[in-house]
Design a protein around this motif. Sequence first.
Motif, PDB file in Angstrom:
ATOM      1  N   PRO A 121       6.528   0.011  -8.360  1.00 11.13           N
ATOM      2  CA  PRO A 121       5.719   0.228  -9.563  1.00 11.13           C
ATOM      3  C   PRO A 121       6.034   1.546 -10.258  1.00 11.13           C
ATOM      4  CG  PRO A 121       4.418   0.745  -7.616  1.00 11.13           C
ATOM      5  CD  PRO A 121       5.758   0.253  -7.121  1.00 11.13           C
ATOM      6  N   VAL A 122       7.295   1.697 -10.633  1.00 15.30           N
ATOM      7  CA  VAL A 122       7.746   2.937 -11.267  1.00 15.30           C
ATOM      8  C   VAL A 122       7.198   3.034 -12.693  1.00 15.30           C
ATOM      9  CG1 VAL A 122       9.796   4.230 -12.025  1.00 15.30           C
ATOM     10  CG2 VAL A 122       9.856   2.899  -9.886  1.00 15.30           C
ATOM     11  N   ASN A 123       6.762   4.222 -13.054  1.00 17.20           N
ATOM     12  CA  ASN A 123       6.404   4.499 -14.439  1.00 17.20           C
ATOM     13  C   ASN A 123       7.712   4.699 -15.203  1.00 17.20           C
ATOM     14  OD1 ASN A 123       5.757   5.685 -16.897  1.00 17.20           O
ATOM     15  ND2 ASN A 123       3.945   6.710 -16.063  1.00 17.20           N
ATOM     16  N   PHE A 124       8.148   3.655 -15.895  1.00 16.31           N
ATOM     17  CA  PHE A 124       9.471   3.709 -16.527  1.00 16.31           C
ATOM     18  C   PHE A 124       9.463   4.522 -17.824  1.00 16.31           C
ATOM     19  CE2 PHE A 124      10.161   0.027 -13.698  1.00 16.31           C
ATOM     20  CZ  PHE A 124      11.332   0.459 -13.071  1.00 16.31           C
ATOM     21  N   GLU A 125       8.271   4.952 -18.263  1.00 10.64           N
ATOM     22  CA  GLU A 125       8.225   5.851 -19.425  1.00 10.64           C
ATOM     23  C   GLU A 125       8.598   7.272 -19.016  1.00 10.64           C
ATOM     24  OE1 GLU A 125       4.599   5.618 -21.673  1.00 10.64           O
ATOM     25  OE2 GLU A 125       4.703   3.435 -21.785  1.00 10.64           O
ATOM     26  N   THR A 126       8.021   7.720 -17.907  1.00 12.23           N
ATOM     27  CA  THR A 126       8.279   9.101 -17.477  1.00 12.23           C
ATOM     28  C   THR A 126       9.382   9.163 -16.416  1.00 12.23           C
ATOM     29  OG1 THR A 126       6.722   8.995 -15.619  1.00 12.23           O
ATOM     30  CG2 THR A 126       5.838   9.626 -17.775  1.00 12.23           C
ATOM     31  N   PHE A 127       9.564   8.068 -15.687  1.00 10.25           N
ATOM     32  CA  PHE A 127      10.491   8.024 -14.550  1.00 10.25           C
ATOM     33  C   PHE A 127      10.211   9.164 -13.569  1.00 10.25           C
ATOM     34  CE2 PHE A 127      13.921   4.893 -14.514  1.00 10.25           C
ATOM     35  CZ  PHE A 127      14.313   5.004 -13.187  1.00 10.25           C
ATOM     36  N   ASP A 128       8.956   9.584 -13.508  1.00  8.26           N
ATOM     37  CA  ASP A 128       8.618  10.745 -12.673  1.00  8.26           C
ATOM     38  C   ASP A 128       7.479  10.440 -11.700  1.00  8.26           C
ATOM     39  OD1 ASP A 128       9.248  13.456 -12.049  1.00  8.26           O
ATOM     40  OD2 ASP A 128       7.423  14.107 -13.076  1.00  8.26           O
ATOM     41  N   SER A 129       6.967   9.214 -11.713  1.00  4.48           N
ATOM     42  CA  SER A 129       5.868   8.863 -10.813  1.00  4.48           C
ATOM     43  C   SER A 129       5.731   7.352 -10.773  1.00  4.48           C
ATOM     44  CB  SER A 129       4.562   9.496 -11.287  1.00  4.48           C
ATOM     45  OG  SER A 129       4.181   8.918 -12.528  1.00  4.48           O
ATOM     46  N   LEU A 130       4.760   6.911  -9.965  1.00  6.66           N
ATOM     47  CA  LEU A 130       4.436   5.492  -9.917  1.00  6.66           C
ATOM     48  C   LEU A 130       3.155   5.256 -10.718  1.00  6.66           C
ATOM     49  CD1 LEU A 130       5.130   4.768  -6.119  1.00  6.66           C
ATOM     50  CD2 LEU A 130       6.695   4.591  -8.058  1.00  6.66           C
ATOM     51  N   VAL A 131       2.911   4.005 -11.074  1.00 11.58           N
ATOM     52  CA  VAL A 131       1.718   3.695 -11.888  1.00 11.58           C
ATOM     53  C   VAL A 131       0.526   3.284 -11.015  1.00 11.58           C
ATOM     54  CG1 VAL A 131       3.077   3.032 -13.916  1.00 11.58           C
ATOM     55  CG2 VAL A 131       2.441   1.280 -12.227  1.00 11.58           C
ATOM     56  N   VAL A 132       0.702   3.326  -9.711  1.00 15.14           N
ATOM     57  CA  VAL A 132      -0.413   2.997  -8.797  1.00 15.14           C
ATOM     58  C   VAL A 132      -1.033   4.299  -8.290  1.00 15.14           C
ATOM     59  CG1 VAL A 132       0.497   0.745  -8.137  1.00 15.14           C
ATOM     60  CG2 VAL A 132       1.229   2.788  -6.865  1.00 15.14           C
ATOM     61  N   PRO A 133      -2.272   4.240  -7.731  1.00 11.62           N
ATOM     62  CA  PRO A 133      -2.897   5.473  -7.233  1.00 11.62           C
ATOM     63  C   PRO A 133      -1.993   6.195  -6.224  1.00 11.62           C
ATOM     64  CG  PRO A 133      -4.493   3.682  -7.275  1.00 11.62           C
ATOM     65  CD  PRO A 133      -3.155   3.061  -7.587  1.00 11.62           C
ATOM     66  N   ALA A 134      -2.003   7.526  -6.291  1.00 18.08           N
ATOM     67  CA  ALA A 134      -1.084   8.324  -5.474  1.00 18.08           C
ATOM     68  C   ALA A 134      -1.293   8.090  -3.985  1.00 18.08           C
ATOM     69  CB  ALA A 134      -1.256   9.805  -5.800  1.00 18.08           C
ATOM     70  N   ASP A 135      -2.517   7.778  -3.588  1.00 15.33           N
ATOM     71  CA  ASP A 135      -2.766   7.542  -2.165  1.00 15.33           C
ATOM     72  C   ASP A 135      -2.756   6.052  -1.824  1.00 15.33           C
ATOM     73  OD1 ASP A 135      -5.050   6.829  -3.463  1.00 15.33           O
ATOM     74  OD2 ASP A 135      -6.415   7.888  -2.114  1.00 15.33           O
ATOM     75  N   GLY A 136      -2.284   5.241  -2.763  1.00 11.81           N
ATOM     76  CA  GLY A 136      -2.258   3.801  -2.532  1.00 11.81           C
ATOM     77  C   GLY A 136      -0.870   3.230  -2.739  1.00 11.81           C
ATOM     78  N   SER A 137      -0.824   1.976  -3.165  1.00  9.33           N
ATOM     79  CA  SER A 137       0.461   1.303  -3.343  1.00  9.33           C
ATOM     80  C   SER A 137       0.244   0.043  -4.175  1.00  9.33           C
ATOM     81  CB  SER A 137       1.042   0.903  -1.988  1.00  9.33           C
ATOM     82  OG  SER A 137       0.212  -0.076  -1.360  1.00  9.33           O
ATOM     83  N   ALA A 138       1.334  -0.480  -4.700  1.00 12.69           N
ATOM     84  CA  ALA A 138       1.262  -1.769  -5.384  1.00 12.69           C
ATOM     85  C   ALA A 138       0.789  -2.842  -4.409  1.00 12.69           C
ATOM     86  CB  ALA A 138       2.640  -2.124  -5.943  1.00 12.69           C
TER      87      ALA A 138
END
Lengths: 191, 191
Positions: free
Chosen positions: A75-92
């Motif tokens: 679940p990559v944030n393809f706008e920033t390519f710097d994080s994921l779009v899911v909660p930091a302590d969670g996962s897709a």
Amino acid sequence: MARISIIGTGNMGQAIAGVFGKGGHSVQLLGQADAASAVTGDIVVLAVPYGAVASIVAERRDSLAGKIVVDITNPVNFETFDSLVVPADGSAAAEITKLLPESKVVKAFNTTFAGTLAAGVVGPNTTTVLLAGDDADAKSELTGAIAAGGLKVIDAGSLARARELEALGFLQISLAAGEKISWTGGFGVVA
Amino acid sequence: MARISIIGTGNMGQAIAGVFGKGGHSVQLLGQADAASAVTGDIVVLAVPYGAVASIVAERRDSLAGKIVVDITNPVNFETFDSLVVPADGSAAAEITKLLPESKVVKAFNTTFAGTLAAGVVGPNTTTVLLAGDDADAKSELTGAIAAGGLKVIDAGSLARARELEALGFLQISLAAGEKISWTGGFGVVA
């Protein structure tokens, strides 16, 4: 022989179909035109981008109850390519589990590029599929089905480990996008 | 030739000293008995457990100003073995950067077991050290110093990528602790 349904006909869906096909399993490959087709597999692979999962799951929730559902997403944030779009302590995978409480969700295939699934190798290493999930039987059945196709499989632990598998998948994608590695390379696992 | 100081004489400190030694660099290895000894290196490796970093950094902050400080830690919660002890959207490297605002912090060596640093290989793969950091010159200097010791180095990006490197390190440790891989194996990087 397992019955596998793969939703998504992109590079990953086709490569995963190839792995299961090599293993002698029955494979149903469903594209966007097959929205009305019933899922026939006992193992259902969601081989679509993370952003497309919610609507597919909403449409097919009842037919996925009781089945092994394989989440391959990064679940990559393809706008920033710097994080994921899911909660930091969670996962897709954790998010998909919330959407499919009656399915047995297993994270898999998100750390193996399509090219390494098709080739069966990452450079000098046999391609290894890493799994995470809370249902031991589901992981065992999926492990057998993948291994029959000639790949190695390692159970990385509970579904909580999907967080680390997704970090690994993101890292690998960012290295390939930055031309530090190729799309046929990446992380090989040495036991 | 670079001047390297390594704080910590455990398996990792010794293995890292070996890598830099092979590269022909001057290596100062500082143990607990050397708390009063001045750090002489331009590159300082903090080769201690994450829990020991804060006190060492507090004692040596002034002498680390302006230097390249290498964070190798995997801040695993060893009580639960199910998460890290740093913020979920952060990293040990980010925490150390807050403690050392005048140093050039680079994440490195946390994804390579001591055995693979010493052997120079992860199975059939040349051992690859993954770096993350915000100072390009610091990463470049560290890359040269490591590569001289015969290992590959890949710049994984900004210090924000330390989060993913630490997830990878945690995953690798958990796989070894669970006997899914050996402590001389792990993730090999195929370019």
